[in-house]
Design an enzyme around this catalytic site. Structure first.
Site, short mmCIF file in Angstrom:
data_model
loop_
_atom_site.label_atom_id
_atom_site.label_comp_id
_atom_site.label_asym_id
_atom_site.label_seq_id
_atom_site.Cartn_x
_atom_site.Cartn_y
_atom_site.Cartn_z
N HIS A 125 0.82 -1.22 0.00
CA HIS A 125 0.00 0.00 0.00
C HIS A 125 0.85 1.27 0.00
O HIS A 125 0.33 2.37 -0.21
CB HIS A 125 -0.92 0.04 1.23
CG HIS A 125 -1.99 -1.01 1.23
ND1 HIS A 125 -2.86 -1.18 0.17
CD2 HIS A 125 -2.33 -1.96 2.15
CE1 HIS A 125 -3.70 -2.19 0.45
NE2 HIS A 125 -3.39 -2.68 1.63
N ASP A 162 -2.65 -10.63 -2.33
CA ASP A 162 -3.23 -10.10 -1.10
C ASP A 162 -4.68 -9.70 -1.40
O ASP A 162 -5.00 -9.29 -2.52
CB ASP A 162 -2.43 -8.88 -0.64
CG ASP A 162 -2.87 -8.34 0.71
OD1 ASP A 162 -2.21 -8.65 1.71
OD2 ASP A 162 -3.89 -7.62 0.76
N HIS A 164 -6.35 -7.23 -0.56
CA HIS A 164 -6.51 -5.80 -0.82
C HIS A 164 -5.74 -5.40 -2.08
O HIS A 164 -4.71 -5.99 -2.40
CB HIS A 164 -5.99 -4.98 0.38
CG HIS A 164 -6.65 -5.31 1.68
ND1 HIS A 164 -6.13 -6.25 2.55
CD2 HIS A 164 -7.79 -4.85 2.24
CE1 HIS A 164 -6.93 -6.34 3.62
NE2 HIS A 164 -7.95 -5.51 3.45
N ASP A 249 -4.61 -12.86 3.35
CA ASP A 249 -5.86 -12.39 3.95
C ASP A 249 -7.08 -12.66 3.06
O ASP A 249 -8.20 -12.26 3.40
CB ASP A 249 -5.77 -10.90 4.33
CG ASP A 249 -5.05 -10.05 3.30
OD1 ASP A 249 -4.76 -10.55 2.20
OD2 ASP A 249 -4.79 -8.87 3.61
ZN LIG Z 1 -4.23 -7.18 2.66
#
Ligand SMILES: [Zn+2]
Length: 314
Positions: A125, A162, A164, A249
């Site tokens: 991120h 991931d 996200h 995740d």
């Molecule tokens: Zn994540």
């Protein structure tokens, strides 16, 4: 030629305060599970040094780096509501970046088949000028820069599974055709970027791909899409090296998202990537830990992932 895990206890000193989902117990759980399986000690490879501040500037602004240095000097401090630092966080982050640099160097040198970097803070991120989403510096983007600039590769594939979207990695190479960024993630979900129509810009157009899944998507449907997209990307891009932003995740037990994957799915995903990497780039793969917040699910998924990495035979 074999598999290695890059890890250092300094990663435990990045303290994110009470109750934060991204905490040192994540690495402790991974370590314990791999010790029980008899894999930790044989695979463990120490990280030689921290990366230099100059190297960070390949992907980050001076202001961004200075903000993190200052935050750590005034620790505990927060860079955004989710992203907290302690006094040792900057040092831990420099070592995390260099874990990936050393891992990619060792694979390029033929000393290792592949490697998993058990690092924190995570990175995907982190944008050029912004720490966010538990991430300080973009570990995987810096590893790609190392491959482009130090090893003079021309086609590096980053697979980000991931749950996200890897907004920082997408931003790093959005107009770059030498790095193909593929992100598979839940939608809608933090950070809100990663629509399928974000395909890159300028000469990078067509080298950024976002694949989205609705909350609750069954694992079979996810895997079907994965098995369709991954070979297609290898076919069209023919990478010379594969980096994996390996968050776990998307596991069905993860508290931060609603996908349905299991340890077996992560094993199958690893297997497919390795099979294609063998065809296209001598199996050169380095993966790096991103998210994964249910400790048992995280540790079991990393064990499944590493076990598959070890099965690779050149
Ligand atoms: Zn994540």
């Amino acid at each position: 030629m074999n598999t290695a895990i890059f890890y250092d206890d300094l990663f435990l000193a990045h303290d994110t305060q009470n109750g934060h989902p991204e905490n040192a117990n994540r690495l402790r759980a991974i370590r314990r599970r791999l010790e029980e399986a008899g894999l930790w000690q044989p695979l463990l490879r120490p990280i030689q040094e921290r990366c230099s501040r100059d190297f960070l500037e390949v992907n980050h602004t001076r202001q961004h780096i200075q903000r993190i240095v200052s935050a750590c000097e005034n620790a505990p401090a927060s860079l955004d509501p989710d992203t907290l630092v302690s006094a040792r966080s900057y040092d831990a982050a420099l070592l995390a970046v260099n874990a990936l640099v050393e891992a990619t160097n060792a694979v390029m040198a033929g000393e290792l088949n592949n490697a998993f970097c058990a690092v924190r803070p995570p990175g995907h991120h982190a944008e050029k000028d912004r720490a966010m989403g538990f991430c300080l510096f973009n570990n995987i983007a810096l590893a790609a820069h190392n491959l482009l600039h130090h090893h003079h590769l021309e086609r590096v594939l980053i697979i980000d599974w991931d749950v996200h979207h890897g907004n920082g990695t997408q931003q790093a190479f959005y107009d770059n055709r030498q790095v193909y960024f593929l992100s598979l993630h839940q939608w809608p979900l933090y950070p809100g970027t990663g629509r399928p129509d974000e395909i890159g810009s300028g000469e990078g157009t067509g080298f950024n791909r976002n694949v989205i899944f609705a909350p609750g998507t069954p694992a079979e449907e996810y895997m079907q899409k994965f098995e369709e997209v991954i070979p297609d990307v290898f076919q069209t891009f023919s990478p010379q090296f594969v980096l994996i932003s390996a968050g776990f995740d998307a596991h069905r037990d993860d508290p931060l998202a609603q996908l349905q994957l299991t340890e077996d799915n992560f094993a199958a995903m690893t297997r497919l990537v390795l099979t294609l990497a063998r065809e296209h780039c001598d199996g050169r793969v380095v993966s790096s830990l991103e998210g994964g917040y249910n400790l048992a699910a995280l540790a079991g998924s990393v064990l499944a992932h590493v076990t598959e990495l070890m099965q690779y035979e050149a």
